[in-house]
Design a protein around this motif. Structure first.
Motif, PDB file in Angstrom:
ATOM      1  N   TYR A   1     -16.005  -1.872  -0.934  1.00  0.00           N
ATOM      2  CA  TYR A   1     -14.766  -1.347  -0.448  1.00  0.00           C
ATOM      3  C   TYR A   1     -14.686  -0.254   0.415  1.00  0.00           C
ATOM      4  O   TYR A   1     -13.761   0.434   0.726  1.00  0.00           O
ATOM      5  CB  TYR A   1     -14.047  -0.785  -1.786  1.00  0.00           C
ATOM      6  CG  TYR A   1     -14.040  -1.859  -2.721  1.00  0.00           C
ATOM      7  CD1 TYR A   1     -12.756  -2.771  -2.485  1.00  0.00           C
ATOM      8  CD2 TYR A   1     -14.686  -2.186  -4.014  1.00  0.00           C
ATOM      9  CE1 TYR A   1     -12.702  -3.922  -3.497  1.00  0.00           C
ATOM     10  CE2 TYR A   1     -14.283  -3.104  -5.054  1.00  0.00           C
ATOM     11  CZ  TYR A   1     -13.444  -3.933  -4.666  1.00  0.00           C
ATOM     12  OH  TYR A   1     -13.001  -5.086  -5.376  1.00  0.00           O
TER      13      TYR A   1
ATOM     14  N   ASP B   1     -11.412  -7.841  -2.172  1.00  0.00           N
ATOM     15  CA  ASP B   1     -10.392  -8.241  -2.932  1.00  0.00           C
ATOM     16  C   ASP B   1     -10.683  -7.511  -4.292  1.00  0.00           C
ATOM     17  O   ASP B   1     -11.718  -6.932  -4.461  1.00  0.00           O
ATOM     18  CB  ASP B   1     -10.398  -9.773  -3.318  1.00  0.00           C
ATOM     19  CG  ASP B   1     -11.595 -10.440  -3.708  1.00  0.00           C
ATOM     20  OD1 ASP B   1     -12.635  -9.908  -4.073  1.00  0.00           O
ATOM     21  OD2 ASP B   1     -11.808 -11.719  -3.792  1.00  0.00           O
TER      22      ASP B   1
ATOM     23  N   LEU C   1      -1.696   1.136  -4.900  1.00  0.00           N
ATOM     24  CA  LEU C   1      -0.960   0.050  -4.738  1.00  0.00           C
ATOM     25  C   LEU C   1       0.071  -0.259  -5.340  1.00  0.00           C
ATOM     26  O   LEU C   1      -0.153  -0.282  -6.756  1.00  0.00           O
ATOM     27  CB  LEU C   1      -2.054  -1.304  -4.567  1.00  0.00           C
ATOM     28  CG  LEU C   1      -3.244  -1.194  -3.752  1.00  0.00           C
ATOM     29  CD1 LEU C   1      -4.202  -2.085  -4.191  1.00  0.00           C
ATOM     30  CD2 LEU C   1      -2.762  -1.283  -2.340  1.00  0.00           C
TER      31      LEU C   1
ATOM     32  N   LEU D   1     -12.071   0.174   3.464  1.00  0.00           N
ATOM     33  CA  LEU D   1     -10.602   0.328   3.145  1.00  0.00           C
ATOM     34  C   LEU D   1     -10.391   1.979   3.022  1.00  0.00           C
ATOM     35  O   LEU D   1      -9.142   2.120   2.896  1.00  0.00           O
ATOM     36  CB  LEU D   1     -10.390  -0.294   1.631  1.00  0.00           C
ATOM     37  CG  LEU D   1     -10.485  -1.977   1.692  1.00  0.00           C
ATOM     38  CD1 LEU D   1     -10.067  -2.428   0.234  1.00  0.00           C
ATOM     39  CD2 LEU D   1      -9.736  -2.258   2.647  1.00  0.00           C
TER      40      LEU D   1
ATOM     41  N   ILE E   1      -5.039  -9.902  -5.184  1.00  0.00           N
ATOM     42  CA  ILE E   1      -4.776  -9.507  -3.512  1.00  0.00           C
ATOM     43  C   ILE E   1      -6.163  -9.531  -2.774  1.00  0.00           C
ATOM     44  O   ILE E   1      -7.192  -9.169  -3.451  1.00  0.00           O
ATOM     45  CB  ILE E   1      -4.236  -8.173  -3.671  1.00  0.00           C
ATOM     46  CG1 ILE E   1      -5.169  -6.957  -4.515  1.00  0.00           C
ATOM     47  CG2 ILE E   1      -2.971  -8.304  -4.723  1.00  0.00           C
ATOM     48  CD1 ILE E   1      -4.632  -5.657  -4.370  1.00  0.00           C
ATOM     49  N   GLU E   2      -5.854  -9.024  -1.563  1.00  0.00           N
ATOM     50  CA  GLU E   2      -7.115  -9.214  -0.542  1.00  0.00           C
ATOM     51  C   GLU E   2      -6.708  -8.467   0.753  1.00  0.00           C
ATOM     52  O   GLU E   2      -5.696  -8.187   0.867  1.00  0.00           O
ATOM     53  CB  GLU E   2      -7.429 -10.619  -0.251  1.00  0.00           C
ATOM     54  CG  GLU E   2      -6.762 -11.461   0.405  1.00  0.00           C
ATOM     55  CD  GLU E   2      -7.411 -12.785   0.546  1.00  0.00           C
ATOM     56  OE1 GLU E   2      -8.203 -13.384  -0.102  1.00  0.00           O
ATOM     57  OE2 GLU E   2      -6.868 -13.449   1.589  1.00  0.00           O
ATOM     58  N   TRP E   3      -7.843  -8.134   1.452  1.00  0.00           N
ATOM     59  CA  TRP E   3      -7.610  -7.721   2.881  1.00  0.00           C
ATOM     60  C   TRP E   3      -8.145  -8.598   3.794  1.00  0.00           C
ATOM     61  O   TRP E   3      -9.312  -9.407   3.252  1.00  0.00           O
ATOM     62  CB  TRP E   3      -8.351  -6.339   2.862  1.00  0.00           C
ATOM     63  CG  TRP E   3      -7.706  -5.281   2.104  1.00  0.00           C
ATOM     64  CD1 TRP E   3      -6.840  -4.344   2.639  1.00  0.00           C
ATOM     65  CD2 TRP E   3      -7.757  -4.828   0.843  1.00  0.00           C
ATOM     66  NE1 TRP E   3      -6.237  -3.394   1.668  1.00  0.00           N
ATOM     67  CE2 TRP E   3      -6.686  -3.702   0.444  1.00  0.00           C
ATOM     68  CE3 TRP E   3      -8.380  -5.378  -0.175  1.00  0.00           C
ATOM     69  CZ2 TRP E   3      -6.400  -3.219  -0.622  1.00  0.00           C
ATOM     70  CZ3 TRP E   3      -8.117  -4.954  -1.643  1.00  0.00           C
ATOM     71  CH2 TRP E   3      -7.287  -3.782  -1.839  1.00  0.00           C
TER      72      TRP E   3
ATOM     73  N   VAL F   1      -3.078  -4.842   2.952  1.00  0.00           N
ATOM     74  CA  VAL F   1      -3.415  -5.629   1.888  1.00  0.00           C
ATOM     75  C   VAL F   1      -2.365  -6.739   1.767  1.00  0.00           C
ATOM     76  O   VAL F   1      -1.198  -6.644   2.116  1.00  0.00           O
ATOM     77  CB  VAL F   1      -3.305  -4.647   0.429  1.00  0.00           C
ATOM     78  CG1 VAL F   1      -1.861  -4.246   0.470  1.00  0.00           C
ATOM     79  CG2 VAL F   1      -3.851  -5.627  -0.871  1.00  0.00           C
ATOM     80  N   LYS F   2      -2.692  -7.877   1.033  1.00  0.00           N
ATOM     81  CA  LYS F   2      -1.687  -9.026   0.817  1.00  0.00           C
ATOM     82  C   LYS F   2      -2.119  -9.878  -0.449  1.00  0.00           C
ATOM     83  O   LYS F   2      -3.188  -9.745  -1.032  1.00  0.00           O
ATOM     84  CB  LYS F   2      -1.705  -9.970   2.198  1.00  0.00           C
ATOM     85  CG  LYS F   2      -3.012 -10.644   2.147  1.00  0.00           C
ATOM     86  CD  LYS F   2      -2.799 -11.466   3.432  1.00  0.00           C
ATOM     87  CE  LYS F   2      -4.290 -12.297   3.634  1.00  0.00           C
ATOM     88  NZ  LYS F   2      -4.476 -13.067   4.702  1.00  0.00           N
TER      89      LYS F   2
ATOM     90  N   ALA G   1       0.792  -1.219  -0.057  1.00  0.00           N
ATOM     91  CA  ALA G   1      -0.124   0.007   0.132  1.00  0.00           C
ATOM     92  C   ALA G   1       0.891   1.209   0.013  1.00  0.00           C
ATOM     93  O   ALA G   1       1.928   1.467   0.729  1.00  0.00           O
ATOM     94  CB  ALA G   1      -0.789   0.071   1.183  1.00  0.00           C
TER      95      ALA G   1
END
Length: 88
Positions: free
Chosen positions: A40, A66, A17, A43, A59-61, A52-53, A11
């Motif tokens: 969203y 996602d 991102l 966020l 990618i997702e939280w 985030v990953k 982030a």
């Protein structure tokens, strides 16, 4: 075309991102337009946004949000396109 898989995500400021894909491309994705959707809205919290990953092909939280892999890849800007751009 098989969409490249994100292998890392970070982030940045202003709800952007930084994403590295498995084909070596580095891109910036701006999340601001997504905030129009209720899905969203959580966020907007910057601390949550930073969590985030990568997960499989997207990618997702941790709260369930996602991004579609096509959206992430095709609607982000290549770092190479940003090089040499001077601020106005």
């Amino acid at each position: 075309m098989i969409v490249p898989k994100p292998i890392s995500v970070k982030a940045l400021n202003d709800y952007e991102l930084f994403v590295v894909f498995d084909n070596g491309e580095e891109k910036i994705y701006n999340m601001k337009k997504n905030f129009k959707l209720k899905f969203y809205s959580k966020l907007k919290n910057k601390e949550l946004f930073k969590q985030v990953k990568t997960s499989g092909i997207n990618i997702e939280w941790s709260t369930g949000e996602d991004l579609d892999p096509d959206e992430l890849y095709f609607n982000s800007i290549s770092i190479n396109d940003l090089k040499g751009v001077s601020p106005m």
